[in-house]
Design an enzyme around this catalytic site. Structure first.
Site, PDB file in Angstrom:
ATOM      1  N   GLU A 315       0.119   0.835  -1.186  1.00  0.00           N
ATOM      2  CA  GLU A 315      -1.128   1.581  -1.030  1.00  0.00           C
ATOM      3  C   GLU A 315      -0.963   2.663   0.036  1.00  0.00           C
ATOM      4  O   GLU A 315      -0.259   2.488   1.021  1.00  0.00           O
ATOM      5  CB  GLU A 315      -2.273   0.628  -0.650  1.00  0.00           C
ATOM      6  CG  GLU A 315      -1.968  -0.260   0.535  1.00  0.00           C
ATOM      7  CD  GLU A 315      -2.964  -1.394   0.664  1.00  0.00           C
ATOM      8  OE1 GLU A 315      -3.955  -1.374  -0.082  1.00  0.00           O
ATOM      9  OE2 GLU A 315      -2.755  -2.273   1.493  1.00  0.00           O
ATOM     10  N   ARG A 321      -4.614  -0.777  10.578  1.00  0.00           N
ATOM     11  CA  ARG A 321      -4.374  -2.187  10.264  1.00  0.00           C
ATOM     12  C   ARG A 321      -3.625  -2.424   8.952  1.00  0.00           C
ATOM     13  O   ARG A 321      -3.521  -3.548   8.488  1.00  0.00           O
ATOM     14  CB  ARG A 321      -5.693  -2.945  10.230  1.00  0.00           C
ATOM     15  CG  ARG A 321      -6.656  -2.536   9.129  1.00  0.00           C
ATOM     16  CD  ARG A 321      -7.894  -3.413   9.170  1.00  0.00           C
ATOM     17  NE  ARG A 321      -8.766  -3.174   8.024  1.00  0.00           N
ATOM     18  CZ  ARG A 321      -9.840  -3.897   7.755  1.00  0.00           C
ATOM     19  NH1 ARG A 321     -10.157  -4.910   8.547  1.00  0.00           N
ATOM     20  NH2 ARG A 321     -10.587  -3.633   6.715  1.00  0.00           N
ATOM     21  N   SER A 449      -7.674 -13.833   3.507  1.00  0.00           N
ATOM     22  CA  SER A 449      -8.392 -13.836   2.239  1.00  0.00           C
ATOM     23  C   SER A 449      -7.985 -15.083   1.476  1.00  0.00           C
ATOM     24  O   SER A 449      -6.793 -15.384   1.357  1.00  0.00           O
ATOM     25  CB  SER A 449      -8.042 -12.579   1.432  1.00  0.00           C
ATOM     26  OG  SER A 449      -8.769 -12.548   0.231  1.00  0.00           O
TER      27      SER A 449
END
Length: 541
Positions: A315, A321, A449
């Site tokens: 990405e 972060r 997550s």
């Protein structure tokens, strides 16, 4: 004729007396000159002898030749770590190895050498003394380049006043000093500058003094030098402990450590953030996570598994972060009744982690705090239902509210909308628009997550298609949840049969190692906690 006339000297006699007097004075002057010449000659001879004569202590200092560093023999010598030099060693002879951080000559007969090892420093004193320290030894020490690697041997002493320029409150009275490896005279960045805090720089500016500020890119360009600062030594030792505690806690809870492949046939998370490559003529990807294979391990009846390994995300995130490569701490486990069982593991794991870091890493945290001051993490896990997905700013605002209301910087949000979660996430039983998922936050930023996974193959395929994933690329993963009979009917001989009779309900979570350290130490950029970070603009060093 007067009565005293016979006593008056004649002119000839008076001249003779004067000449005699002058001759004596001249002789004395000449003798004095000769004595001076002789003394000067003697001094010159002594000087010549001192220059030309070998130093009887020459063997106690100098550059170590390469042949002596080629593992010729084992001498039995013992080195003492700089960080363990304490007042209890007073009077003992020690041998230390480290870097020449600074060298300061007081005079030709005295110098101070600061030696640094693993972020700890000690002041070494060289003072000329018969049969112990020579002028040559002092001259050699003052000629050392900063960051050269040296061996120093001497006696530990305790000064009367505190030492401000070193971490250890003892000195070494040097008796031997050797250079193991020379550094270049001029370094691209000075360690002293790289170790300076923003607070120090601001105070200096207020006082009208300008100090060197080393920016982030310069640090990363010369990362090997930047890593030598006390704060970086602390950061990566804390990171090591995070990994160790993670392993130890999960092993104590019955988890099994595994290692999954990082070259896979299809996307493991969905989306476009995938590094694609050619694998012997076949399309392949770098794993975005070990998600698919750790679930397959559950189907292989391991019950509870964890992994520490690299994760790749293609990405284009230029935030404080995000990285394109990081170290993932991943967990997967069977669920008996409710996915809260997974959240319970998360809660206890991180409370144990925080407590252990505060107990085991006091020196390291102190070193980090000197350059990057931070407040200890307030820990008291709570659970909150979110109304939707959160962006970075929302996360921070929520973190402030939670801190104000509950007095904690560690909390869990669960029941996220299904649309913002990966395809393998199981929907909620009471509302399929939501999911059995959760995120964990520290200091207002998401760090973990997790979710309960879909374990029914047909539903899993449906979810993958809904998320735009070609089911063929993950067919091995999907088929691992099918029964033996289903595989026989499909005649999928090329597929790996991982589970003969289906899959148990299961769930898990993943967290980035670098992000854990960043948030625990309240650092402002994840690149500070990545040894050699990889982001969209950096692939070296």
């Amino acid at each position: 004729m007067s009565s005293d006339a016979p006593n008056q000297p004649k002119p000839e006699e008076d001249g003779v007396n004067n000449d005699a007097t002058q001759s004596k004075k001249a002789a004395k002057k000449e003798a004095a000159k000769q004595q001076k010449r002789a003394a000067a000659a003697a001094a010159a001879a002594v000087t010549a002898i001192s220059i030309d004569a070998p130093d009887p202590l020459a063997a106690h200092y100098g550059d170590v030749p390469l042949e002596d560093l080629q593992s010729k023999s084992v001498t039995g010598r013992e080195w003492t770590e700089v960080g363990s030099l304490t007042k209890g060693l007073e009077g003992r002879t020690v041998l230390v190895r480290g870097r020449a951080q600074t060298v300061r000559a007081v005079s030709k007969k005295m110098a101070f050498l600061i030696v640094r090892e693993k972020g700890f420093t000690v002041q070494c004193v060289l003072s000329v003394s018969p049969d112990l320290v020579s002028l040559g030894m002092v001259k050699f020490a003052t000629g050392l380049n900063r960051e050269s690697y040296v061996d120093v041997e001497g006696t530990v002493s305790v000064p009367n006043s505190p030492i401000k320029g070193a971490s250890q409150q003892v000195e070494i009275q040097v008796r031997k000093v050797y250079c193991i490896s020379k550094a270049v005279p001029t370094l691209p960045i000075n360690i002293e500058d790289a170790a300076r805090s923003e607070l120090e720089i601001d105070k200096a500016l207020q006082a009208g003094e300008q100090l060197v500020r080393v920016n982030q890119d310069t640090r990363l360009n010369f990362r090997v030098l930047d890593l030598r600062t006390p704060s970086n030594q602390g950061i990566f030792r804390v990171q090591c402990q995070v990994e160790n505690i993670f392993r130890q806690f999960l092993l104590s809870e019955g988890f099994v450590g595994i290692h999954t492949p990082k070259l896979i046939a299809g996307s493991s998370e969905g989306g476009s953030a995938v590094f694609r490559l050619d694998y012997k003529g076949q399309p392949a990807c770098l794993a975005q996570s070990p998600q698919l294979h750790k679930q397959m391990a559950i189907c292989g009846d391991f019950g509870r598994v964890f992994e520490v390994g690299p994760v790749f995300r293609a990405e284009d995130s230029f935030t404080h972060r995000h990285l394109c490569e990081f170290t993932g701490l991943d967990v997967e486990m069977e669920i008996k009744e409710h996915y809260s069982e997974v959240m319970d593991i998360v809660d206890r794991l991180f409370v144990a982690l925080f407590d252990s870091l505060n107990e085991r890493c006091q020196k390291e945290l102190e070193a980090i705090g000197k350059q990057y001051p931070f407040e200890p993490l307030k820990e008291a896990g709570i659970e909150i239902d979110p109304l939707g997905d959160l962006n970075t700013e929302s996360e921070r605002k929520l973190g402030q509210l939670v801190l104000e209301k509950y007095g904690t910087e560690f909390y869990i949000l669960h029941r996220y909308p299904l649309a913002v979660r990966p395809f393998y996430t199981l929907p909620c039983s009471d509302d399929p628009t939501y999911s059995n998922s959760f995120d964990v936050f520290i200091r207002g930023e998401e760090i973990i997550s997790g979710a309960q996974r879909v374990h029914l193959p047909d539903f899993l395929a449906t979810r993958a298609e809904a998320c735009g994933i070609d089911v063929k690329t993950i067919s091995t993963y999907v088929d691992s949840f099918r029964s033996y009979e289903e595989h026989s009917l499909r005649k999928s001989d090329s597929l790996l049969l991982c589970c003969r009779y289906g899959a148990p309900p299961h769930g898990g979570f993943g967290v980035g190692l670098e992000r854990v350290v960043m948030l625990f130490c309240a650092l402002n950029n994840i690149r500070k906690t990545s040894l050699f970070p990889r982001d969209p603009l950096r692939i070296a060093p």
